[in-house]
Design a protein around this motif. Sequence first.
Motif, PDB file in Angstrom:
ATOM      1  N   PRO A 197       0.835  -1.212   0.000  1.00  0.00           N
ATOM      2  CA  PRO A 197       0.000   0.000   0.000  1.00  0.00           C
ATOM      3  C   PRO A 197       0.870   1.262   0.000  1.00  0.00           C
ATOM      4  N   PHE A 198       1.360   1.651  -1.190  1.00  0.00           N
ATOM      5  CA  PHE A 198       2.205   2.841  -1.284  1.00  0.00           C
ATOM      6  C   PHE A 198       1.384   4.100  -1.030  1.00  0.00           C
ATOM      7  N   ASP A 199       2.062   5.132  -0.528  1.00  0.00           N
ATOM      8  CA  ASP A 199       1.407   6.415  -0.282  1.00  0.00           C
ATOM      9  C   ASP A 199       1.553   7.351  -1.472  1.00  0.00           C
ATOM     10  N   VAL A 200       2.587   7.106  -2.281  1.00  0.00           N
ATOM     11  CA  VAL A 200       2.846   8.001  -3.404  1.00  0.00           C
ATOM     12  C   VAL A 200       3.734   7.283  -4.419  1.00  0.00           C
ATOM     13  N   MET A 201       3.592   7.656  -5.705  1.00  0.00           N
ATOM     14  CA  MET A 201       4.466   7.088  -6.744  1.00  0.00           C
ATOM     15  C   MET A 201       5.087   8.231  -7.544  1.00  0.00           C
ATOM     16  N   VAL A 202       6.402   8.096  -7.786  1.00  0.00           N
ATOM     17  CA  VAL A 202       7.117   9.028  -8.662  1.00  0.00           C
ATOM     18  C   VAL A 202       7.465   8.239  -9.914  1.00  0.00           C
ATOM     19  N   LEU A 203       6.950   8.670 -11.064  1.00  0.00           N
ATOM     20  CA  LEU A 203       6.946   7.821 -12.251  1.00  0.00           C
ATOM     21  C   LEU A 203       7.632   8.482 -13.438  1.00  0.00           C
ATOM     22  N   ASP A 204       8.654   7.802 -13.945  1.00  0.00           N
ATOM     23  CA  ASP A 204       9.306   8.221 -15.194  1.00  0.00           C
ATOM     24  C   ASP A 204       8.404   7.779 -16.354  1.00  0.00           C
ATOM     25  N   LEU A 205       8.487   8.470 -17.488  1.00  0.00           N
ATOM     26  CA  LEU A 205       7.621   8.085 -18.610  1.00  0.00           C
ATOM     27  C   LEU A 205       8.321   7.155 -19.588  1.00  0.00           C
ATOM     28  N   GLY A 206       9.598   7.412 -19.880  1.00  0.00           N
ATOM     29  CA  GLY A 206      10.311   6.569 -20.849  1.00  0.00           C
ATOM     30  C   GLY A 206      10.971   5.398 -20.133  1.00  0.00           C
ATOM     31  N   LEU A 207      10.347   4.231 -20.169  1.00  0.00           N
ATOM     32  CA  LEU A 207      10.870   3.058 -19.457  1.00  0.00           C
ATOM     33  C   LEU A 207      11.154   1.941 -20.452  1.00  0.00           C
ATOM     34  N   PRO A 208      12.039   0.993 -20.105  1.00  0.00           N
ATOM     35  CA  PRO A 208      12.482  -0.017 -21.077  1.00  0.00           C
ATOM     36  C   PRO A 208      11.338  -0.845 -21.661  1.00  0.00           C
ATOM     37  N   ASP A 209      10.283  -1.104 -20.869  1.00  0.00           N
ATOM     38  CA  ASP A 209       9.211  -1.951 -21.392  1.00  0.00           C
ATOM     39  C   ASP A 209       7.943  -1.161 -21.717  1.00  0.00           C
ATOM     40  N   GLY A 210       8.082   0.148 -21.890  1.00  0.00           N
ATOM     41  CA  GLY A 210       6.908   0.894 -22.338  1.00  0.00           C
ATOM     42  C   GLY A 210       6.841   2.297 -21.761  1.00  0.00           C
ATOM     43  N   ASP A 211       5.629   2.857 -21.832  1.00  0.00           N
ATOM     44  CA  ASP A 211       5.409   4.242 -21.435  1.00  0.00           C
ATOM     45  C   ASP A 211       4.759   4.289 -20.054  1.00  0.00           C
ATOM     46  N   GLY A 212       5.346   5.106 -19.160  1.00  0.00           N
ATOM     47  CA  GLY A 212       4.799   5.240 -17.807  1.00  0.00           C
ATOM     48  C   GLY A 212       3.328   5.635 -17.794  1.00  0.00           C
ATOM     49  N   ILE A 213       2.897   6.358 -18.827  1.00  0.00           N
ATOM     50  CA  ILE A 213       1.487   6.773 -18.908  1.00  0.00           C
ATOM     51  C   ILE A 213       0.558   5.554 -18.891  1.00  0.00           C
ATOM     52  N   ASP A 214       1.028   4.447 -19.498  1.00  0.00           N
ATOM     53  CA  ASP A 214       0.187   3.244 -19.536  1.00  0.00           C
ATOM     54  C   ASP A 214      -0.001   2.658 -18.139  1.00  0.00           C
ATOM     55  N   LEU A 215       1.084   2.716 -17.326  1.00  0.00           N
ATOM     56  CA  LEU A 215       0.980   2.226 -15.951  1.00  0.00           C
ATOM     57  C   LEU A 215       0.019   3.105 -15.156  1.00  0.00           C
ATOM     58  N   LEU A 216       0.163   4.412 -15.354  1.00  0.00           N
ATOM     59  CA  LEU A 216      -0.712   5.360 -14.654  1.00  0.00           C
ATOM     60  C   LEU A 216      -2.179   5.097 -15.013  1.00  0.00           C
ATOM     61  N   ALA A 217      -2.435   4.915 -16.298  1.00  0.00           N
ATOM     62  CA  ALA A 217      -3.808   4.676 -16.742  1.00  0.00           C
ATOM     63  C   ALA A 217      -4.346   3.373 -16.146  1.00  0.00           C
ATOM     64  N   ARG A 218      -3.470   2.367 -16.042  1.00  0.00           N
ATOM     65  CA  ARG A 218      -3.886   1.079 -15.494  1.00  0.00           C
ATOM     66  C   ARG A 218      -4.249   1.215 -14.005  1.00  0.00           C
ATOM     67  N   VAL A 219      -3.455   2.000 -13.280  1.00  0.00           N
ATOM     68  CA  VAL A 219      -3.743   2.234 -11.856  1.00  0.00           C
ATOM     69  C   VAL A 219      -5.091   2.945 -11.711  1.00  0.00           C
TER      70      VAL A 219
END
Length: 234
Positions: free
Chosen positions: A44-66
């Motif tokens: 149960p994280f309190d906050v996430m700091v997210l880079d966008l350009g990652l080796p297996d895709g775009d951070g935006i996709d992770l954000l949208a999934r969350v």
Amino acid sequence: MRALVVEDDPGIAGGLQASMRQAGYAVDLCTTLEAAWLALCVEPFDVMVLDLGLPDGDGIDLLARVRRQAAPVAGRESLPRNDLPVLIMTARDGVSDRIGGLDSGADDYIVKPFDANELLARLRAMLRRAGGRSNPVIEHGELVVDPATHTVLRAGQPVSLGGKEFALLLALLQARPQVLSKSRLESSLYGFGEALESNAIEVHVHHLRRKLGEQLIRTVRGVGYFVPRHDGGA
Ligand code: CA
């Protein structure tokens, strides 16, 4: 505060982890979207700091999934939490990238290269908004706690606290009068792989009581700890 940093550049990740730990966060680091998703599913994280350009895709996709996750049912914790405060970091300076990030559900963004102090200030502001608090300083009885400067005043006198002691006090004050379990406190104070003695929380509570008064933190035997509401409000 338990924070997840998702960043594949070792230099940036290492610097960020050091600054955030110094500021009292328990920081876990992931370098891929897949690892980050798995971490979000178990902690149960309190906050996430997210880079966008990652080796297996775009951070935006992770954000949208969350953000697509179902809203939590009252009293039952479901992971990942869809309302997780998220700060995106991007080297892309195009306005459209920043707008895209915010429209995908980021709470704030910062453009690389950035100053660690600015990132920490943005995190504090985001967490205040997430907690519905506009006043950055927490007052409780004779205590005044400032998350920004890591200072604690008791009846106007400064009290010196260790980093974990401060993080524990802050977690209990922000949750008051809710009881936080020992395991919940452990996971909010310690990242994966950080050394943790089985009695660490008890030891920190003991020190806090000695420094701030025996009545501040109450024990619910076998369950956890809480700070009761103060008569004077707060
Ligand atoms: Ca990157």
